[in-house]
Scaffold this motif. Structure first.
Motif, short mmCIF file in Angstrom:
data_model
loop_
_atom_site.label_atom_id
_atom_site.label_comp_id
_atom_site.label_asym_id
_atom_site.label_seq_id
_atom_site.Cartn_x
_atom_site.Cartn_y
_atom_site.Cartn_z
N UNK A 52 5.00 -1.60 -7.52
CA UNK A 52 4.01 -2.38 -6.87
C UNK A 52 4.93 -2.50 -5.34
N UNK A 53 4.33 -3.30 -4.68
CA UNK A 53 4.62 -3.47 -3.01
C UNK A 53 6.19 -4.29 -3.32
N UNK A 54 6.39 -5.17 -3.89
CA UNK A 54 7.58 -5.93 -3.86
C UNK A 54 8.86 -4.98 -4.39
N UNK A 55 8.41 -4.18 -5.39
CA UNK A 55 9.40 -3.26 -5.72
C UNK A 55 9.62 -1.93 -4.60
N UNK A 56 8.74 -1.63 -4.17
CA UNK A 56 8.49 -0.46 -3.09
C UNK A 56 9.74 -1.06 -2.05
N UNK A 57 9.29 -2.24 -1.55
CA UNK A 57 9.90 -2.99 -0.50
C UNK A 57 11.41 -3.06 -0.73
#
Length: 84
Positions: free
Chosen positions: A42-47
């Motif tokens: 997800x976006x949080x993990x990617x960031x």
């Protein structure tokens, strides 16, 4: 068998996660592959995991993206440490 993945410092706070147990699948043969798989959560993990200065260790030794992984390994992700 499983991989143990630990997150330290700001990564732990960003991801609201200190440790994960992940099945050691054939597609997770390197630290880079594991990092990519985690970033796809997800976006949080990617960031959190896109930082090019992020340090990685396998079984308490600093690792490179191409470092191979095996069942039972412990992988840690942590930001660079600064001090004075």
């Amino acid at each position: 068998m499983m991989l143990t993945v630990r997150f330290f410092a700001r990564l732990r706070e960003q991801l609201a996660c200190e440790v994960l147990e992940i099945p050691c699948a054939p597609g997770l043969g390197t630290v880079a592959a594991l990092r990519s798989a985690l970033a796809s959560r997800g976006p949080v993990w990617q960031q959190a995991l896109e930082d090019q200065n992020l340090l990685m260790a396998v079984n308490h030794s600093l690792a490179e993206p191409a470092t191979p992984l095996a069942a039972g390994d412990e992988v840690a992700f942590f930001p660079p440490v600064t001090g004075g």
